[in-house]
Design an enzyme around this catalytic site. Structure first.
Site, PDB file in Angstrom:
ATOM      1  N   CYS A  57      -2.008   9.341   2.731  1.00  0.00           N
ATOM      2  CA  CYS A  57      -2.155   8.714   1.330  1.00  0.00           C
ATOM      3  C   CYS A  57      -2.844   9.273  -0.080  1.00  0.00           C
ATOM      4  CB  CYS A  57      -1.904   6.919   0.741  1.00  0.00           C
ATOM      5  SG  CYS A  57      -3.371   6.327   1.955  1.00  0.00           S
ATOM      6  N   GLU A  79       1.079  -1.470   0.254  1.00  0.00           N
ATOM      7  CA  GLU A  79      -0.242   0.141  -0.179  1.00  0.00           C
ATOM      8  C   GLU A  79       0.984   1.277  -0.157  1.00  0.00           C
ATOM      9  OE1 GLU A  79      -3.358   0.484  -0.427  1.00  0.00           O
ATOM     10  OE2 GLU A  79      -3.688  -2.250   0.354  1.00  0.00           O
TER      11      GLU A  79
END
Ligand code: NAD
Length: 514
Positions: free
Chosen positions: A302, A268
């Site tokens: 993110c 991720e």
């Protein structure tokens, strides 16, 4: 609040010679014997508690214990494993504010967002509890007479979890509670910026385990260590899955170490998220979404909005309204009620931001808002900045990069096909959004020839995903999916069984072997 969590965790009693233990395995701890290191609060640069570095053999020993414990844990019925997570979520509910306090203290995100992070932890526990009764496989028809095929999902083994500083509890929770419900044991290396958050999560899990003494107690571990030492986890053949969250650079470094031993990887990594504001967009709605996506968590999500494409017919209006709303943001101590933007994580992050702004300007960009450090009415020692807006041509090289701070690149576009191409032209592929009332545009954006990201939103910003969906992205973002939907399959091994209940041994594909 602070005393409450420290008492609850019994951390004060654990401090020895000013150091906290660096390794937590079940209810046992190891203090470390190497060099001392500590974290710093981004709020005012104040020093956190010290830790000593571990020896590699201490980590290897931990993995050996987790491997042994896995043998028993995998046989505990999954709904019983779910019951453990139910106890954990009850404990979290009782301590939501204290946990959020730790998140704000160590990551610098505003208290409201920290509460949201703990809520996400609770939500994913509820999701995992439901999952513990739904780890379904398929039943598949066979081409052979009196045969059947089934698919089963079995626990995997020891799972290694590496996490970033910006979601110091939620990202572990996405991985940990799913991995546990799926019957695995876990070893966690959190960011060295957020050790207390990690220790708190582990200790609360142990409290939940104490309510079920019949279960194996050594199923979870945490190591507070530098990257070099944590490499032991990457290289150990008994760690069957490495789930790592962080920058693309980190993903590439660890992939080279994990892939050589052919272990499973769930990555991720960084994003370079974009939003398109079309001529038909509800502008008021889009401004609110842009603001939260671009400046929330001080641009350190993110999924932070980094590239904003606005159609030329509404460009001036969006720009004017955006500047007005940027002007209204209060920046300062993340514990203060009316503050919306807290500090950057550290000096390095501030310097990166300044470098990117300089590069953007040298590549033809125009800084139209912010970017500067704020020193008035903010705690001394922290790095507080005014979020920046830079009007720029999308060809500028800097736009291809993720700078992990609040810089929004503002790009004017004319044609929908052209903006889709620009949208997809960066190496990362995490989150994306479009504001439109035009069904053709929204459908196209979600279609296979639209956004190339793992998340594509309509009339919603790029950040703030719910736990029910699979979370993750494509290309340099790493391809992993965590949290909701069928992400649990990452933490299990699939086995296909063929069962013959005939009196013959027919071969598949009609082969005769006589
Ligand atoms: P980082 O890459 O510096 O560190 C992340 C974690 O990896 C830390 O625990 C760090 O110690 C560890 N690490 C780094 N290099 C390593 C190596 N070579 N070997 C072993 N461990 C290593 O990231 P950060 O500054 O903590 O967080 C910001 C980054 O994380 C951003 O790029 C952001 O986009 C990304 N992120 C992605 C997601 C996602 O779900 N896609 C979520 C949160 C953060």
């Amino acid at each position: 609040m602070k005393r409450n969590i420290l008492n609850l965790l019994g951390l004060k009693d654990l401090i020895k010679d000013n150091h906290l233990p660096s390794l937590y395995l079940g209810n046992s701890v190891v203090y470390g014997s190497g060099l001392s290191f500590r974290s710093f609060s981004p709020i005012d640069g104040s020093k956190g508690i010290e830790f000593k570095s571990l020896e590699k053999r201490e980590i290897t020993h931990t993995i050996d214990v987790l491997k042994k414990e896995f043998i028993t844990w995998q046989e505990v019925p999954a709904p019983k494993r779910g019951e453990l997570i139910r106890h954990l979520s009850n404990i979290l509910r009782e301590n939501k504010h204290s946990l959020a306090y730790l998140v704000t203290l160590e990551s610098g995100k505003i208290f409201e967002e920290a509460l949201g992070e703990v809520q996400e932890f609770i939500d994913v526990c509820d999701f995992a509890l439901g999952l513990s009764r739904q780890l379904y496989g398929l039943s598949i028809v066979s081409e052979r007479y009196r045969h059947k095929m089934i698919e089963q999902w079995h626990p995997l083994g020891v799972v290694g979890i590496i996490t970033a500083f910006n979601f110091p509890m939620a990202v572990w929770a996405w991985n940990a509670v799913l991995a546990l419900v799926c019957g695995n044991t876990i070893i966690w290396k959190p960011s060295s910026q957020t050790p207390l958050c990690a220790i708190a999560c582990h200790i609360l899990l142990q409290k939940a385990l104490a309510l079920m003494p019949e279960l194996p107690q050594n199923i979870s571990s945490v190591i507070i260590s530098n990257r070099k030492i944590s490499e032991v986890i990457l290289r150990n053949k008994d760690v069957r899955l490495i789930s790592a969250t962080g920058s693309v650079k980190m993903g590439k470094e660890i992939a080279s170490k994990v892939s050589v031993r052919l272990a499973r990887l769930l990555l991720e990594l960084g994003g370079n998220n974009a939003m398109i504001v079309t001529p038909s967009a509800d502008i008021e709605l889009s401004i609110r979404a842009i603001l939260f996506s671009a400046v929330g968590t001080a641009g350190q999500r993110c999924t932070t909005l980094r590239r904003l494409f606005v159609h030329k017919s509404v460009f001036e209006e969006v720009k004017r309204k955006l500047l007005l709303s940027y002007n209204s943001i209060k920046i300062g101590n993340p514990f203060s009620k009316d503050v919306l933007v807290g500090p950057l994580i550290n000096k390095g992050s501030y310097e990166n931001m300044q470098n990117s702004i300089e590069k953007a300007i040298s590549q033809g960009g125009k800084l139209i808002y912010g970017g500067n450090r704020i020193r008035k009415n903010v705690p001394r020692g922290g790095f507080y900045v005014k979020p920046a807006i830079i009007k720029i041509n999308h060809n500028a090289k800097i736009v291809q990069e993720e700078t992990f701070s609040p810089i929004l690149y503002l790009v004017e576009y004319e044609d929908f096909d052209e903006v889709l191409k620009m949208h997809n032209s960066v190496p990362q592929g995490l989150s994306s959004a479009i504001f439109t009332q035009n069904v053709k545009e929204s459908e196209l954006f979600m279609s296979s020839i639209g956004s190339d990201c793992g998340i594509a939103n309509i009339n919603i910003g790029t950040s703030g995903a719910e736990i029910g969906g699979a979370f993750g992205g494509e290309k340099d973002t790493g391809g992993g999916r965590e949290s909701g939907s069928d992400s649990w399959k990452n933490y299990m091994r699939r086995v296909t069984n063929t069962i013959n209940y005939s009196d013959d041994i027919p071969l598949s594909q009609g082969i005769k072997f006589e």
